[in-house]
Write a protein that holds these residues in place. Structure first.
Motif, PDB file in Angstrom:
ATOM      1  N   LEU A 249      66.120  14.740  61.848  1.00 55.52           N
ATOM      2  CA  LEU A 249      66.992  14.840  63.038  1.00 55.52           C
ATOM      3  C   LEU A 249      65.937  14.377  64.238  1.00 55.52           C
ATOM      4  CD1 LEU A 249      69.093  18.066  62.640  1.00 55.52           C
ATOM      5  CD2 LEU A 249      69.946  15.745  62.259  1.00 55.52           C
ATOM      6  N   PRO A 250      65.395  13.293  64.185  1.00 52.96           N
ATOM      7  CA  PRO A 250      64.578  12.967  65.261  1.00 52.96           C
ATOM      8  C   PRO A 250      65.309  13.219  66.641  1.00 52.96           C
ATOM      9  CG  PRO A 250      65.227  10.831  64.332  1.00 52.96           C
ATOM     10  CD  PRO A 250      65.848  11.969  63.415  1.00 52.96           C
ATOM     11  N   PHE A 251      64.275  13.654  67.664  1.00 55.85           N
ATOM     12  CA  PHE A 251      64.621  13.872  69.120  1.00 55.85           C
ATOM     13  C   PHE A 251      65.593  14.904  69.202  1.00 55.85           C
ATOM     14  CE2 PHE A 251      63.759   9.206  68.691  1.00 55.85           C
ATOM     15  CZ  PHE A 251      62.524   9.417  69.310  1.00 55.85           C
ATOM     16  N   SER A 252      65.985  15.542  68.198  1.00 54.83           N
ATOM     17  CA  SER A 252      66.915  16.914  68.235  1.00 54.83           C
ATOM     18  C   SER A 252      66.088  18.016  68.484  1.00 54.83           C
ATOM     19  CB  SER A 252      67.774  16.826  67.173  1.00 54.83           C
ATOM     20  OG  SER A 252      68.459  17.895  67.058  1.00 54.83           O
ATOM     21  N   PRO A 253      66.663  19.196  69.226  1.00 52.56           N
ATOM     22  CA  PRO A 253      65.768  20.562  69.493  1.00 52.56           C
ATOM     23  C   PRO A 253      66.046  21.054  67.863  1.00 52.56           C
ATOM     24  CG  PRO A 253      68.177  20.474  70.264  1.00 52.56           C
ATOM     25  CD  PRO A 253      67.573  19.010  70.134  1.00 52.56           C
ATOM     26  N   ASP A 254      66.969  20.422  66.929  1.00 52.25           N
ATOM     27  CA  ASP A 254      67.009  21.243  65.443  1.00 52.25           C
ATOM     28  C   ASP A 254      65.979  20.468  64.673  1.00 52.25           C
ATOM     29  OD1 ASP A 254      68.106  23.117  63.901  1.00 52.25           O
ATOM     30  OD2 ASP A 254      69.623  21.795  63.258  1.00 52.25           O
ATOM     31  N   PRO A 335      59.092  17.953  65.916  1.00 50.14           N
ATOM     32  CA  PRO A 335      59.095  18.221  67.488  1.00 50.14           C
ATOM     33  C   PRO A 335      58.103  17.766  68.446  1.00 50.14           C
ATOM     34  CG  PRO A 335      60.207  20.087  66.121  1.00 50.14           C
ATOM     35  CD  PRO A 335      59.333  19.278  65.233  1.00 50.14           C
ATOM     36  N   THR A 336      56.761  17.951  68.183  1.00 47.16           N
ATOM     37  CA  THR A 336      55.764  17.792  68.823  1.00 47.16           C
ATOM     38  C   THR A 336      55.488  16.391  69.152  1.00 47.16           C
ATOM     39  OG1 THR A 336      54.156  18.104  67.144  1.00 47.16           O
ATOM     40  CG2 THR A 336      54.485  19.977  68.598  1.00 47.16           C
ATOM     41  N   LEU A 337      55.661  15.541  68.102  1.00 38.40           N
ATOM     42  CA  LEU A 337      55.378  14.110  67.913  1.00 38.40           C
ATOM     43  C   LEU A 337      56.687  13.211  68.604  1.00 38.40           C
ATOM     44  CD1 LEU A 337      53.913  13.616  64.580  1.00 38.40           C
ATOM     45  CD2 LEU A 337      52.682  13.711  66.882  1.00 38.40           C
ATOM     46  N   ASP A 338      57.964  14.079  68.532  1.00 43.29           N
ATOM     47  CA  ASP A 338      58.982  13.435  69.217  1.00 43.29           C
ATOM     48  C   ASP A 338      58.829  13.559  70.656  1.00 43.29           C
ATOM     49  OD1 ASP A 338      60.013  12.610  66.890  1.00 43.29           O
ATOM     50  OD2 ASP A 338      61.512  14.258  66.977  1.00 43.29           O
ATOM     51  N   ALA A 339      58.253  14.574  70.946  1.00 40.84           N
ATOM     52  CA  ALA A 339      57.966  14.718  72.421  1.00 40.84           C
ATOM     53  C   ALA A 339      57.161  13.918  73.094  1.00 40.84           C
ATOM     54  CB  ALA A 339      57.740  16.327  72.669  1.00 40.84           C
ATOM     55  N   VAL A 340      56.017  13.737  72.446  1.00 45.26           N
ATOM     56  CA  VAL A 340      55.075  12.643  72.957  1.00 45.26           C
ATOM     57  C   VAL A 340      55.761  11.133  73.121  1.00 45.26           C
ATOM     58  CG1 VAL A 340      53.205  11.062  72.184  1.00 45.26           C
ATOM     59  CG2 VAL A 340      53.208  13.696  71.838  1.00 45.26           C
ATOM     60  N   GLU A 341      56.639  10.901  72.131  1.00 43.04           N
ATOM     61  CA  GLU A 341      57.466   9.567  72.192  1.00 43.04           C
ATOM     62  C   GLU A 341      58.493   9.332  73.327  1.00 43.04           C
ATOM     63  OE1 GLU A 341      58.738   6.084  68.991  1.00 43.04           O
ATOM     64  OE2 GLU A 341      59.213   8.102  68.550  1.00 43.04           O
ATOM     65  N   THR A 342      59.123  10.579  73.414  1.00 46.50           N
ATOM     66  CA  THR A 342      60.062  10.697  74.592  1.00 46.50           C
ATOM     67  C   THR A 342      59.459  10.559  75.811  1.00 46.50           C
ATOM     68  OG1 THR A 342      61.519  12.072  73.288  1.00 46.50           O
ATOM     69  CG2 THR A 342      61.754  12.114  75.465  1.00 46.50           C
ATOM     70  N   HIS A 424      50.101   8.184  59.563  1.00 52.75           N
ATOM     71  CA  HIS A 424      49.560   9.399  59.511  1.00 52.75           C
ATOM     72  C   HIS A 424      47.901   9.346  59.677  1.00 52.75           C
ATOM     73  CE1 HIS A 424      49.174  13.508  57.908  1.00 52.75           C
ATOM     74  NE2 HIS A 424      48.072  12.803  56.960  1.00 52.75           N
ATOM     75  N   GLY A 425      47.473   9.944  60.529  1.00 58.15           N
ATOM     76  CA  GLY A 425      45.918  10.066  60.859  1.00 58.15           C
ATOM     77  C   GLY A 425      45.742   9.447  62.067  1.00 58.15           C
ATOM     78  N   GLY A 426      46.628   8.992  62.922  1.00 57.41           N
ATOM     79  CA  GLY A 426      46.346   8.400  64.365  1.00 57.41           C
ATOM     80  C   GLY A 426      46.776   7.292  64.548  1.00 57.41           C
ATOM     81  N   PHE A 427      47.207   6.357  63.590  1.00 57.93           N
ATOM     82  CA  PHE A 427      47.558   4.948  63.782  1.00 57.93           C
ATOM     83  C   PHE A 427      48.768   4.876  64.851  1.00 57.93           C
ATOM     84  CE2 PHE A 427      45.635   5.127  59.555  1.00 57.93           C
ATOM     85  CZ  PHE A 427      44.477   4.367  59.690  1.00 57.93           C
ATOM     86  N   ASN A 428      48.544   3.758  65.723  1.00 55.61           N
ATOM     87  CA  ASN A 428      49.829   3.276  66.600  1.00 55.61           C
ATOM     88  C   ASN A 428      49.865   1.973  66.522  1.00 55.61           C
ATOM     89  OD1 ASN A 428      50.082   6.323  68.078  1.00 55.61           O
ATOM     90  ND2 ASN A 428      48.124   5.765  68.319  1.00 55.61           N
ATOM     91  N   SER A 429      51.196   1.497  66.514  1.00 55.39           N
ATOM     92  CA  SER A 429      51.254   0.231  66.578  1.00 55.39           C
ATOM     93  C   SER A 429      52.491  -0.285  67.398  1.00 55.39           C
ATOM     94  CB  SER A 429      51.275  -0.643  65.243  1.00 55.39           C
ATOM     95  OG  SER A 429      50.006  -0.671  64.655  1.00 55.39           O
TER      96      SER A 429
END
Length: 437
Positions: A249-254, A335-342, A424-429
């Motif tokens: 459930l990405p971007f959901s509080p659940d 949740p923490t990573l979804d918050a970064v993307e949001t 996983h490990g810090g890669f972003n594209s």
């Protein structure tokens, strides 16, 4: 054969501006530059549909391929759900290939054949070195490797297959595809987990720009075996829930983590002039921009690199945030990573400034195959002028700053699509694709 790529420099009449595109940040769209490599073929293997059109129809219907693992008993593990491909027939491949290939590679060979057929391309009929292969992988043929290690430990080295020497290796998909189709041009493999599916396409783009007429690229991956499953569950990112409809459930509080899967997509990338000379009549779109970054070390206090990758990709494409019509999110489900993307999306596009979607909620995160499948979905969205839905997430749970497409497809005028991926490990594209002019 491994590594990350910096964004290729833009070419044009002014710094950062390519002919036929807008100056970076202007928000004024013009037709996508004709010098950019074009996508002429797609091949898809996915938990919710084998083949491009079956996958796309299932995705627009909101059909999920996530369920309890059937390939082995997951009851002793902390997670039991995956996006598993259950209707694959190995008879689609020559018998001689079966003893020497992991299931992941069999998927890749089928996707490669579909992509080349879709493009109407026969590399064996092309001049030597005119076609190459670059794929992404997260680890290689884990299932094959586990079987051979079991043979080694239980019966001795004489019972280990000689094919173990390459069947487990992360470049094996590139090698097997190039051998089967006589593709003797540039070859390689990239390892950056989920982000690798975009990195491979970017490397193929460089080869096309450097003069190779045709490249097959993308990622097809999978490690749904006890050995691979143990490695994934130890990462700490997987959900432990057992209800397929309430697990990822990405971007959901659940949100409680993500569901892994297997499969991916391969694309035929061509020089536009070479494609025209071949008589190609159908073009899915163009690879307009790309960038890759790496997160700082944990505890450094520095910002994650996703936002910088996004901005650099837009600059490479010669467009601004106002030109992006849809974002295919990484959507980790943590949740923490979804918050970064949001936060990144709100900062770049404004609150609810662009439609966002995560069709991977129907397949799970496909390791190195996930981003290239998102890229295929983005191209199909441009073709059909529709945004596929994010499933299982309730609209009322989505952050106010995020315009997440949920429940049903959304018709829209689409010119540029942005695909984001984190490994996983810090890669972003980040990669920008534009529709056919």
């Amino acid at each position: 054969m491994t590594g990350r790529l910096a964004p290729a420099p833009a070419t044009g009449t002014a710094p950062g501006t390519a002919p036929g595109t807008a100056a970076p940040g202007t928000g004024t769209w013009r037709p996508c530059g004709r010098h950019r490599p074009v996508v002429t073929g797609l091949g898809v293997v996915s938990p919710n549909g084998l083949g491009t059109e079956r996958y796309w129809a299932a995705t627009l219907r909101g059909d999920s391929g996530i369920g309890r693992i059937t390939r082995f008993d997951p009851s002793g593990y902390t997670s039991s759900l995956a996006g598993e491909i259950t209707d694959f027939d190995p008879a689609r491949l020559p018998n001689r290939l079966l003893p020497q290939t992991d299931l992941m590679t069999r998927f890749a060979l089928v996707a490669a054949e579909e992509a080349l057929n879709d493009a109407g391309a026969d590399p064996r009929a092309m001049p030597d070195f005119a076609a190459g292969v670059v794929t992404a992988a997260s680890a290689g043929g884990f299932d094959f490797g586990q079987r051979e290690l079991e043979a080694l430990w239980s019966r001795g080295g004489a019972h280990v297959s000689a094919y173990q020497s390459f069947a487990w290796f992360y470049p094996v998909n590139s090698g097997q595809i190039s051998i089967r189709h006589g593709m003797r041009g540039p070859g390689g493999a990239l390892v950056a987990e989920q982000a690798g599916g975009l990195d491979a396409v970017a490397k193929a783009r460089r080869h096309v720009r450097d003069g190779t007429p045709l490249m097959l690229t993308g990622g097809v991956d999978g490690s749904l075996c006890p050995w691979g499953w143990l490695c994934m569950t130890r990462s700490g990112g997987l959900t432990g829930r057992t209800d397929p409809h309430r697990a990822y459930l990405p971007f959901s509080p659940d949100a409680s983590g993500y569901v892994p899967g297997e499969g991916g997509a391969l694309l035929v990338l061509e020089d536009p002039r070479a494609a025209a000379e071949r008589g190609v009549r159908r073009i899915y779109g163009r690879i307009a921009g790309y960038a890759a970054t790496f997160d700082p070390r944990p505890g450094s206090g520095r910002k994650p690199g996703l936002g910088r990758a996004l901005r650099l990709a837009l600059d490479d494409a010669g467009i601004g945030p106002a030109d992006v019509d849809v974002v295919f999110a990484d959507a980790m489900g943590v949740p923490t990573l979804d918050a970064v993307e949001t936060q990144v999306l709100a900062a770049e596009f404004g609150p609810r400034g662009v439609p966002v979607t995560a069709p991977k909620t129907m397949t799970g995160r496909l390791l190195a195959g996930g981003a290239s499948l998102d890229l295929a979905a983005a191209l199909l969205s441009l073709r059909d002028q529709v945004v596929p839905p994010t499933v299982h997430v309730d609209s009322g749970d989505v952050p106010d700053t995020l315009d997440l497409v949920v429940g049903a497809p959304r018709s829209a005028r689409l010119r540029h699509a942005l695909v984001l991926a984190r490994g996983h490990g810090g890669f972003n594209s980040a990669m920008v694709v534009c529709g056919r002019d």
